[in-house]
Scaffold this motif. Sequence first.
Motif, PDB file in Angstrom:
ATOM      1  N   ASP A 167      59.676 -42.417 -47.992  1.00 27.12           N
ATOM      2  CA  ASP A 167      59.288 -41.269 -48.380  1.00 27.12           C
ATOM      3  C   ASP A 167      58.826 -41.211 -49.724  1.00 27.12           C
ATOM      4  O   ASP A 167      59.686 -41.635 -50.383  1.00 27.12           O
ATOM      5  N   ARG A 186      55.158 -37.683 -49.218  1.00 25.40           N
ATOM      6  CA  ARG A 186      54.083 -38.246 -48.151  1.00 25.40           C
ATOM      7  C   ARG A 186      55.223 -39.474 -47.581  1.00 25.40           C
ATOM      8  O   ARG A 186      55.843 -40.190 -48.149  1.00 25.40           O
ATOM      9  N   LEU A 220      48.064 -43.240 -49.657  1.00 20.77           N
ATOM     10  CA  LEU A 220      48.935 -42.971 -50.381  1.00 20.77           C
ATOM     11  C   LEU A 220      48.321 -43.287 -51.987  1.00 20.77           C
ATOM     12  O   LEU A 220      48.546 -42.405 -53.067  1.00 20.77           O
ATOM     13  N   ARG A 223      45.900 -40.678 -53.187  1.00 23.42           N
ATOM     14  CA  ARG A 223      46.395 -39.366 -53.667  1.00 23.42           C
ATOM     15  C   ARG A 223      47.160 -39.827 -55.069  1.00 23.42           C
ATOM     16  O   ARG A 223      47.191 -38.908 -55.819  1.00 23.42           O
TER      17      ARG A 223
END
Lengths: 255, 204
Positions: A167, A186, A220, A223
């Motif tokens: 995470d 995430r 990921l 972002r």
Amino acid sequence: MPLVKTEAIVLAARPLGDTSKIVVLLTPRRGVVRAVAKGARRPKGRLTGGSVPLRRIEALLYVREGRELAVLSEAQVVWAPRELGSDWRRYLSAGRLLETALAVSAEGDNPAADYHLLLDALRLLEGGLDAGLVRLFYLRQLLANHGLWPELGRCAVCGGTVEGAVDIDIAAGAAYHPEHAPDAVRSLGAGSVRLLAGLHRPAVLRARQSREVVEGALDLVERLAAYHFDLRNRSAGLDARAQALLDRPEDESPL
Amino acid sequence: MVPSLKRLLAALRRLPGVGAKSAQRIGYHLLRAEKSESYELARSIVNLAERVALCSICGNIAETTADENRRPVCEICSDPERDEERLLIVEEPYNVESFERTGVFNGRYHVLGGLFDPLAGIGAEELGLDKLRRRIAEAAYNEIILATSPTAAGEATAAYLRELLEPLNVRLTRIAVGLSAGADVDYADEVSLRLAVEGRREMH
């Protein structure tokens, strides 16, 4: 007026009057340099071939202190990625890389790393590697170049090694065991974590990857990049919209 | 400097290729010239803004009519003498002028209004390529000539057009690239030379 000889990647070019251009170059030592390329719009101009985006050139620049614009005096084309022009998908992907490089390279203190990374990414794209993987490779390494890549293998709460799924808190740049993760993180699958860890190895890049694994990892890094860099992302989604038009039946097109 | 002149010079400086010196030269020339010359220039600029629009068929420059309900159509699209079987696709309206000057093409045109440009956020939708596809599908062209520039952007746009138009079963051709007429081989860059060699043709 110092004369600088440097290699460069042409990031962008726009017309200046009827015959010249302003080119934006990424150089290994000076980062982004904007320069006037006189006569570069003439068909037979000395600078015509060397002022086209995506090309790698040997440039001779007059860099004037206190001036925003340098003068491009010579531009010898060293590498012109041909496939990026003949394949619109790869061209749009390359454009996204250039847009990111333009936004990010002004911030870095290690322009050589950013320069060589962009060159590597463009070569991978030219070589036919999947555009999603190339973008993943590029953004992952770009974040690392700028010291912004989170340590995925260690839990920020207990300090223990994280194996498999992880995470991640984008803002904190921290990874957690799933049981230690705070809210609004995430989750990244084990396959995506392995892919991100091995991206620097050619064998991993060339290996067949599942779409889910690549998309998870790409989500990921996109972002993280959007959080840390001031990206304009004008180029985002152009490829998907172009593909949607190809897939749409012609009788649904407007007149 | 009087405010009217200052305003004119500021407006002139916004034009491409006009710097401070040129703007000053033009401004003082107009001050000295006959008033009719200034009026004529002003009227032409106002006319341009009010009466010139993009052709509703091909995207070229067209003169509008007094009838507001009538969509603008350019001289080429409204010319019944043009070859209806060939369509030449160009980037900008001024490219139409360039091809017209050559006298080698007498067909119809389609003006894209640009090329794929990721940094400016321009792709297939922004260029209205769905409208182009519909235009070609509903006409009876025998040949579509892709005349975008031989740059990466031009080639990528042409590659997309090929993929978009291939299902329509119409002959697609691309303008030749390589050395320009009168060019010196010594000064040509290697990309142009390579394209020139690859695009060589038989001598008859």
